[in-house]
Design a protein around this motif. Structure first.
Motif, mmCIF file in Angstrom:
data_model
loop_
_atom_site.group_PDB
_atom_site.id
_atom_site.type_symbol
_atom_site.label_atom_id
_atom_site.label_comp_id
_atom_site.label_asym_id
_atom_site.label_seq_id
_atom_site.Cartn_x
_atom_site.Cartn_y
_atom_site.Cartn_z
ATOM 1 N N ALA A 1 0.847 -1.012 0.121
ATOM 2 C CA ALA A 1 0.321 -0.011 0.321
ATOM 3 C C ALA A 1 1.083 1.269 -0.481
ATOM 4 O O ALA A 1 0.389 2.397 -0.122
ATOM 5 N N LEU A 2 2.092 1.059 -0.440
ATOM 6 C CA LEU A 2 3.512 1.871 -0.572
ATOM 7 C C LEU A 2 2.679 3.430 -1.387
ATOM 8 O O LEU A 2 2.668 3.986 -1.046
ATOM 9 N N GLY A 3 2.460 2.382 -2.294
ATOM 10 C CA GLY A 3 1.767 3.251 -3.467
ATOM 11 C C GLY A 3 0.649 4.294 -2.913
ATOM 12 O O GLY A 3 0.710 5.647 -3.859
ATOM 13 N N VAL A 4 -0.058 3.624 -2.450
ATOM 14 C CA VAL A 4 -1.643 4.262 -1.957
ATOM 15 C C VAL A 4 -1.309 5.729 -1.075
ATOM 16 O O VAL A 4 -1.628 6.453 -0.894
ATOM 17 N N ASN A 5 0.065 5.099 -0.044
ATOM 18 C CA ASN A 5 0.221 6.048 1.266
ATOM 19 C C ASN A 5 0.612 7.763 0.041
ATOM 20 O O ASN A 5 0.604 8.831 0.612
ATOM 21 N N ILE A 6 1.638 7.406 -0.053
ATOM 22 C CA ILE A 6 2.299 8.188 -0.993
ATOM 23 C C ILE A 6 1.208 9.572 -2.001
ATOM 24 O O ILE A 6 1.528 10.556 -1.475
ATOM 25 N N THR A 7 0.539 8.487 -2.713
ATOM 26 C CA THR A 7 -0.194 9.146 -3.256
ATOM 27 C C THR A 7 -1.707 10.071 -2.699
ATOM 28 O O THR A 7 -1.719 11.055 -3.012
ATOM 29 N N CYS A 8 -2.486 9.919 -1.310
ATOM 30 C CA CYS A 8 -3.200 10.237 -1.124
ATOM 31 C C CYS A 8 -2.093 11.335 -0.097
ATOM 32 O O CYS A 8 -2.774 12.458 0.523
ATOM 33 N N MET A 9 -1.644 10.967 0.654
ATOM 34 C CA MET A 9 -0.488 11.470 2.438
ATOM 35 C C MET A 9 0.530 12.428 1.336
ATOM 36 O O MET A 9 0.876 12.934 2.744
ATOM 37 N N ALA A 10 1.529 11.826 0.572
ATOM 38 C CA ALA A 10 1.939 12.774 0.288
ATOM 39 C C ALA A 10 1.906 13.648 -0.750
ATOM 40 O O ALA A 10 2.246 14.951 -1.114
ATOM 41 N N LEU A 11 1.258 13.081 -2.187
ATOM 42 C CA LEU A 11 1.139 13.922 -4.154
ATOM 43 C C LEU A 11 -0.242 14.458 -3.245
ATOM 44 O O LEU A 11 0.231 16.177 -3.580
ATOM 45 N N VAL A 12 -0.689 14.372 -2.917
ATOM 46 C CA VAL A 12 -2.184 14.920 -2.805
ATOM 47 C C VAL A 12 -2.081 15.985 -2.030
ATOM 48 O O VAL A 12 -2.259 17.043 -1.887
ATOM 49 N N THR A 13 -2.382 16.139 -0.290
ATOM 50 C CA THR A 13 -1.796 16.603 0.632
ATOM 51 C C THR A 13 -1.280 18.361 0.005
ATOM 52 O O THR A 13 -1.357 19.746 -0.173
ATOM 53 N N THR A 14 -0.052 17.703 -0.642
ATOM 54 C CA THR A 14 1.246 18.488 -0.886
ATOM 55 C C THR A 14 0.503 19.081 -2.249
ATOM 56 O O THR A 14 0.589 21.011 -2.322
ATOM 57 N N VAL A 15 0.124 19.074 -2.771
ATOM 58 C CA VAL A 15 -0.798 19.351 -4.602
ATOM 59 C C VAL A 15 -1.537 20.848 -4.040
ATOM 60 O O VAL A 15 -1.771 21.629 -4.036
ATOM 61 N N VAL A 16 -2.336 20.316 -3.179
ATOM 62 C CA VAL A 16 -3.943 21.010 -2.771
ATOM 63 C C VAL A 16 -3.398 21.675 -1.849
ATOM 64 O O VAL A 16 -3.470 23.469 -2.211
ATOM 65 N N ALA A 17 -2.902 21.903 -1.345
ATOM 66 C CA ALA A 17 -2.080 22.301 0.415
ATOM 67 C C ALA A 17 -1.672 23.959 -0.619
ATOM 68 O O ALA A 17 -1.325 24.870 -0.420
ATOM 69 N N TYR A 18 -0.236 23.451 -1.685
ATOM 70 C CA TYR A 18 0.175 24.611 -1.628
ATOM 71 C C TYR A 18 0.112 25.405 -3.701
ATOM 72 O O TYR A 18 -0.040 27.101 -2.972
ATOM 73 N N ALA A 19 -1.020 24.860 -4.080
ATOM 74 C CA ALA A 19 -2.202 26.039 -4.684
ATOM 75 C C ALA A 19 -2.788 26.137 -4.108
ATOM 76 O O ALA A 19 -2.662 27.448 -4.279
ATOM 77 N N LEU A 20 -3.542 26.399 -3.095
ATOM 78 C CA LEU A 20 -4.366 25.987 -2.391
ATOM 79 C C LEU A 20 -3.370 27.603 -1.302
ATOM 80 O O LEU A 20 -3.681 29.082 -1.399
ATOM 81 N N PHE A 21 -2.580 27.304 -0.541
ATOM 82 C CA PHE A 21 -1.794 28.850 -0.335
ATOM 83 C C PHE A 21 -1.116 29.471 -0.952
ATOM 84 O O PHE A 21 -0.994 31.111 -1.021
ATOM 85 N N ARG A 22 -0.723 29.284 -2.361
ATOM 86 C CA ARG A 22 -0.252 30.705 -3.711
ATOM 87 C C ARG A 22 -1.428 31.253 -3.751
ATOM 88 O O ARG A 22 -1.354 32.720 -4.104
ATOM 89 N N GLY A 23 -2.093 30.614 -4.135
ATOM 90 C CA GLY A 23 -3.782 31.954 -4.515
ATOM 91 C C GLY A 23 -3.757 32.342 -3.654
ATOM 92 O O GLY A 23 -3.835 33.968 -3.256
ATOM 93 N N LEU A 24 -3.546 31.697 -2.223
ATOM 94 C CA LEU A 24 -4.472 32.928 -1.473
ATOM 95 C C LEU A 24 -2.882 33.996 -0.830
ATOM 96 O O LEU A 24 -3.691 35.274 -0.493
ATOM 97 N N VAL A 25 -1.779 33.478 -0.717
ATOM 98 C CA VAL A 25 -0.870 34.546 -1.067
ATOM 99 C C VAL A 25 -0.959 35.685 -1.870
ATOM 100 O O VAL A 25 -0.626 37.459 -0.892
ATOM 101 N N LYS A 26 -1.394 35.244 -3.099
ATOM 102 C CA LYS A 26 -1.775 36.675 -3.819
ATOM 103 C C LYS A 26 -2.629 37.792 -3.400
ATOM 104 O O LYS A 26 -2.298 38.748 -4.250
ATOM 105 N N VAL A 27 -3.489 37.155 -3.302
ATOM 106 C CA VAL A 27 -4.785 38.069 -2.968
ATOM 107 C C VAL A 27 -4.729 38.972 -1.483
ATOM 108 O O VAL A 27 -5.610 39.430 -1.153
#
Length: 364
Positions: free
Chosen positions: A106-132
Motif C-alpha cells: 500500500a506504499l503507493g496508495v499512502n504516497i499518493t494520498c499523504m504526500a502527493l495530494v496533500t502537497t499539491v492541494v495545500a500549495y496550490a491553495l496557499f499560493r492562491g491565498l498569498v496572491k490576494v
C-alpha cells in the motif's frame, strides 16, 4: 492515515504505485530547482525528520478517535512543493520498512494520498491565498493554516476514491466518504494549528528559509530622472553571510524533533486514528493483512526486547528521527548535486533574506 496491506486490491495498488513513482520522479526534477544551494539539502532532511517526529504525536479529536500530522502542507510551504512530496515520501518509506506502519503493497496508495495530494492541494491553495492577501508574514501564516486544513480532508477523499475503485470489501462508499471527510476535517484543524505555528516560528527567526515566503520582500527603489528603478543589491559582508547561516535553525529543529519523538510521543493518544476508526466502523478492515515487517526490531514504534515502554518508544523515536534525517538529507543532496553538476553551487533565492514589504523610495 496510513493504509495497511489488504485494503486495496492488487491491480489498483500497482496503479497507485506507478502514480507514486511518477510523482517522485517529477518531484526529483523539481526539487533540483528548489534546492538552490548547499544549505538546502540538510534543511529539507530536517523537515522530513520533523514530520516523522510530529506524526508520532497522535492527538484526540472526538469519540475515541485520534489524528496526527500528515505534513504535506508544512513541507511544501517550508521547502517547496516538489521537495515537500519527497519529504513526506521519505517519511512514509521509513515508517513502512522500519516501523511496520503503512503496508508495503500500500506504499503507493499512502504516497499518493499523504504526500502527493496533500502537497499539491495545500500549495496550490496557499499560493492562491498569498496572491490576494496583504504581502506580510502574518498573511503567510494565515494561508498556511487554511492550506493545511483543506489538505487533510482532500487526502481522505483521495483514499475514498481509490477505495471505491479497488476496495477489497463491499461497503457503502457514500457513508465512507461522509465519515472520512467528517473526521478528517477535525484532524485537519490539528494539522492547521501545527503547520501555522511551525511556519510562523520559522518566519519569526529566519523568513529567508521559508520557501513559500520568497518574493514577499520588495527591492529598494531609486528615482532616477523621474523614473523608478531597482537599487543595486549591496555586497554581502562576511558578518551578514555568517548571520544567514541556517546552522542554528537546523540544530534547534533537530533537538526539537528528538525531544518530540523521544519523549513527548509517550503521551500521544492511543486511540485509533481517523482511517482506523472509519475502517472498523464500516467493515473496510475485514481483509486487512499483517504487515510483512511485523517482526521488525522497531515494529509499532518500540525497540524489541526493551521491556520499559517509555524507554522502548523513546529509543524507537530517536532512531526514527536519526534515520529519516540521514536518508532525507542524502536524497536531497543527490538531487541538488545532479542539478548543479558535480556539486558546483548555484544561485538561489534562499540567499536573499525575505523581509516584510516596504515601499522605500529614494530620489536621485
Amino acid at each position: 492515515m496510513h493504509v495497511p496491506d489488504g485494503f486495496i486490491n492488487a491491480p489498483v495498488s500497482a496503479t497507485t504505485a506507478a502514480v507514486a513513482a511518477g510523482a517522485v520522479a517529477v518531484s526529483l526534477r523539481g526539487a533540483r530547482r528548489e534546492l538552490g544551494n548547499e544549505r538546502a539539502a540538510p534543511l529539507a532532511g530536517l523537515v522530513a525528520a520533523f514530520i516523522f517526529a510530529v506524526q508520532m504525536l497522535n492527538f484526540p479529536v472526538a469519540g475515541g478517535t485520534s489524528g496526527h500530522l500528515l505534513g504535506g502542507a508544512l513541507a511544501a510551504i517550508l521547502v517547496g512543493p516538489c521537495t515537500g512530496v519527497l519529504c513526506v515520501s521519505v517519511v512514509l518509506l521509513m515508517q513502512a520498512v522500519l516501523f511496520a506502519d503503512g503496508g508495503l503493497t500500500a506504499l503507493g496508495v499512502n504516497i499518493t494520498c499523504m504526500a502527493l495530494v496533500t502537497t499539491v492541494v495545500a500549495y496550490a491553495l496557499f499560493r492562491g491565498l498569498v496572491k490576494v492577501l496583504p504581502r506580510t508574514r502574518r498573511s503567510v501564516t494565515a494561508a498556511s493554516f487554511v492550506a493545511a486544513l483543506v489538505s487533510v480532508p482532500a487526502s481522505a477523499l483521495a483514499f475514498t476514491l481509490i477505495y471505491a475503485i479497488g476496495g477489497t470489501t463491499d461497503v457503502a462508499i457514500g457513508k465512507v466518504a461522509t465519515a472520512m471527510v467528517g473526521v478528517h476535517l477535525l484532524i485537519g484543524l490539528g494539522e492547521a494549528v501545527i503547520t501555522a505555528l511551525t511556519v510562523g516560528a520559522v518566519l519569526t527567526v529566519r523568513p529567508d528559509l521559508v520557501y513559500g515566503a520568497r518574493g514577499l520582500g520588495q527591492r529598494l527603489k531609486l528615482r532616477v530622472h523621474g523614473e523608478l528603478v531597482d537599487a543595486p543589491e549591496p555586497e554581502p559582508s562576511p558578518a551578514s553571510a555568517a548571520a544567514r547561516s541556517p546552522r542554528g535553525v537546523w540544530i534547534a529543529g533537530l533537538v526539537a524533533s528528538l525531544v518530540l519523538a523521544g519523549g513527548v510521543s509517550f503521551y500521544a493518544s492511543a486511540d485509533p486514528d481517523g482511517l482506523e476508526r472509519v475502517a472498523a466502523d464500516h467493515g473496510i478492515d475485514e481483509k486487512a493483512e499483517e504487515h510483512d515487517a511485523a517482526g521488525s526490531p522497531l515494529a509499532d514504534y518500540g525497540v524489541k526486547d526493551v521491556e520499559n515502554v517509555r524507554l522502548s518508544g523513546g529509543l524507537a523515536g530517536v532512531i526514527g528521527v536519526g534515520v529519516t534525517v540521514v536518508a532525507g538529507t542524502g536524497v536531497f543532496w543527490v538531487a541538488r548535486r545532479r542539478r548543479t553538476g558535480h556539486g558546483t553551487d548555484a544561485s538561489s533565492p534562499t540567499d536573499t533574506p525575505t523581509n516584510t514589504p516596504t515601499n522605500t523610495e529614494t530620489n536621485v
